[in-house]
Design a protein around this motif. Sequence first.
Motif, PDB file in Angstrom:
ATOM      1  N   ALA A  39      47.914  -1.515  11.425  1.00  0.00           N
ATOM      2  CA  ALA A  39      46.882  -0.903  12.354  1.00  0.00           C
ATOM      3  C   ALA A  39      47.493   0.048  13.629  1.00  0.00           C
ATOM      4  O   ALA A  39      47.059   1.064  14.016  1.00  0.00           O
ATOM      5  CB  ALA A  39      46.102  -1.993  12.812  1.00  0.00           C
ATOM      6  N   GLY A  40      48.492  -0.386  14.161  1.00  0.00           N
ATOM      7  CA  GLY A  40      49.014   0.237  15.071  1.00  0.00           C
ATOM      8  C   GLY A  40      49.744   1.634  14.669  1.00  0.00           C
ATOM      9  O   GLY A  40      49.618   2.544  15.489  1.00  0.00           O
ATOM     10  N   LEU A  41      50.264   1.566  13.536  1.00  0.00           N
ATOM     11  CA  LEU A  41      51.046   2.784  13.021  1.00  0.00           C
ATOM     12  C   LEU A  41      49.565   3.783  12.664  1.00  0.00           C
ATOM     13  O   LEU A  41      50.032   5.114  13.104  1.00  0.00           O
ATOM     14  CB  LEU A  41      51.480   2.798  11.772  1.00  0.00           C
ATOM     15  N   MET A  42      48.583   3.358  12.122  1.00  0.00           N
ATOM     16  CA  MET A  42      47.415   4.300  11.925  1.00  0.00           C
ATOM     17  C   MET A  42      47.015   4.818  13.239  1.00  0.00           C
ATOM     18  O   MET A  42      46.485   5.891  13.435  1.00  0.00           O
ATOM     19  CB  MET A  42      46.355   3.599  11.205  1.00  0.00           C
ATOM     20  N   SER A  43      46.977   3.765  14.496  1.00  0.00           N
ATOM     21  CA  SER A  43      46.545   4.425  15.629  1.00  0.00           C
ATOM     22  C   SER A  43      47.510   5.537  16.160  1.00  0.00           C
ATOM     23  O   SER A  43      46.988   6.382  16.952  1.00  0.00           O
ATOM     24  CB  SER A  43      46.443   3.194  16.441  1.00  0.00           C
ATOM     25  N   ALA A  44      48.793   5.174  15.829  1.00  0.00           N
ATOM     26  CA  ALA A  44      49.643   6.095  16.335  1.00  0.00           C
ATOM     27  C   ALA A  44      49.450   7.652  15.719  1.00  0.00           C
ATOM     28  O   ALA A  44      49.613   8.783  16.309  1.00  0.00           O
ATOM     29  CB  ALA A  44      50.942   5.671  16.283  1.00  0.00           C
ATOM     30  N   LEU A  45      49.224   7.669  14.641  1.00  0.00           N
ATOM     31  CA  LEU A  45      48.880   8.755  13.813  1.00  0.00           C
ATOM     32  C   LEU A  45      47.679   9.432  14.377  1.00  0.00           C
ATOM     33  O   LEU A  45      47.707  10.821  14.496  1.00  0.00           O
ATOM     34  CB  LEU A  45      48.701   8.405  12.294  1.00  0.00           C
ATOM     35  N   SER A 113      38.608  -0.647   9.924  1.00  0.00           N
ATOM     36  CA  SER A 113      38.978   0.363   8.687  1.00  0.00           C
ATOM     37  C   SER A 113      40.316   1.207   9.347  1.00  0.00           C
ATOM     38  O   SER A 113      40.298   1.521  10.433  1.00  0.00           O
ATOM     39  CB  SER A 113      38.056   1.111   7.751  1.00  0.00           C
ATOM     40  N   LEU A 114      40.995   1.685   8.439  1.00  0.00           N
ATOM     41  CA  LEU A 114      42.045   2.726   8.547  1.00  0.00           C
ATOM     42  C   LEU A 114      41.474   4.009   9.324  1.00  0.00           C
ATOM     43  O   LEU A 114      41.954   4.530  10.353  1.00  0.00           O
ATOM     44  CB  LEU A 114      42.810   2.970   7.388  1.00  0.00           C
ATOM     45  N   ARG A 115      40.186   4.285   8.572  1.00  0.00           N
ATOM     46  CA  ARG A 115      39.636   5.551   9.357  1.00  0.00           C
ATOM     47  C   ARG A 115      39.093   5.469  10.752  1.00  0.00           C
ATOM     48  O   ARG A 115      39.347   6.317  11.352  1.00  0.00           O
ATOM     49  CB  ARG A 115      38.462   5.817   8.419  1.00  0.00           C
ATOM     50  N   GLN A 116      38.631   4.064  11.035  1.00  0.00           N
ATOM     51  CA  GLN A 116      38.261   3.814  12.165  1.00  0.00           C
ATOM     52  C   GLN A 116      39.405   3.745  13.394  1.00  0.00           C
ATOM     53  O   GLN A 116      39.176   4.312  14.431  1.00  0.00           O
ATOM     54  CB  GLN A 116      37.453   2.298  12.249  1.00  0.00           C
ATOM     55  N   MET A 119      40.491   7.224  14.201  1.00  0.00           N
ATOM     56  CA  MET A 119      39.593   8.011  14.807  1.00  0.00           C
ATOM     57  C   MET A 119      39.550   7.514  16.481  1.00  0.00           C
ATOM     58  O   MET A 119      39.453   8.280  17.351  1.00  0.00           O
ATOM     59  CB  MET A 119      38.110   8.064  14.247  1.00  0.00           C
ATOM     60  N   GLN A 120      39.556   6.363  16.424  1.00  0.00           N
ATOM     61  CA  GLN A 120      39.603   5.629  17.901  1.00  0.00           C
ATOM     62  C   GLN A 120      40.831   6.322  18.386  1.00  0.00           C
ATOM     63  O   GLN A 120      41.120   6.483  19.727  1.00  0.00           O
ATOM     64  CB  GLN A 120      39.760   4.279  17.585  1.00  0.00           C
ATOM     65  N   GLY A 121      42.115   6.087  17.846  1.00  0.00           N
ATOM     66  CA  GLY A 121      43.209   6.845  18.514  1.00  0.00           C
ATOM     67  C   GLY A 121      43.191   8.210  18.709  1.00  0.00           C
ATOM     68  O   GLY A 121      43.673   8.645  19.935  1.00  0.00           O
ATOM     69  N   PHE A 122      42.564   8.811  17.940  1.00  0.00           N
ATOM     70  CA  PHE A 122      42.302  10.299  18.230  1.00  0.00           C
ATOM     71  C   PHE A 122      41.531  10.622  19.260  1.00  0.00           C
ATOM     72  O   PHE A 122      41.875  11.342  20.238  1.00  0.00           O
ATOM     73  CB  PHE A 122      41.560  10.950  16.728  1.00  0.00           C
TER      74      PHE A 122
END
Length: 213
Positions: A39-45, A113-116, A119-122
């Motif tokens: 989750a952290g890595l997807m947020s970083a992305l 989800s990975l998409r959420q 998008m939140q990180g974005f």
Amino acid sequence: MFGITHFEFFVVAVFLLNVTPGPDTAYIVGRSVAQGRGAGLMSALGISAGCCVHSLACAFGLTALLAASATAFTVIKFVGAIYLVYLGVRLILVKPEGGQTTGEARSPGAPKSLRQLFMQGFWTNVLNPKVVLFFVSFFPQFVTADSSNKILAFLTLGVVFVVMSMAWNSFVAWIAGSVTRRFSGKPGVKKWLDRTVGSAFVGLGIRLATATR
């Protein structure tokens, strides 16, 4: 190349910026604490994708126009602040994993989800006006005034910025996720980790709302 000057100072400055805690770091730590390394890595992305938007805007002049508008700055500032406070409150109100029963409604801290997460990180990055001002005030210092390839120069600096930021943010996610795994069997500890990170989010949101240009 492309009129870029003092590139080594740019790299050092970007490194120092990345290691200084801010909303992006807090968000990555929060997601890593809540759902683990992935989750952290997807947020970083997602945050890196937000930096790409700022880089493109800076290269094509949109960031400068936005920074020059007091109204636009104020709107983005309050939207970003509200978003950070919202994320913080959700972390503070998360229920312990053992407190849910079958059929119980999802709590505010339910896994995303990975998409959420992306998008939140974005949006955490894009809606931070301080990032807008950083790009418009910082990047031009490393591009010569007589450069015939200003757009390529800004894009090159943007790529370097995004790559360095992604590397650091991934490291933060990995470390925070590792700490979370150590306490995965201790819901009481994780609850206070969530609340601590959530409180940091709320504090950052309030600080952003009261920030001046």
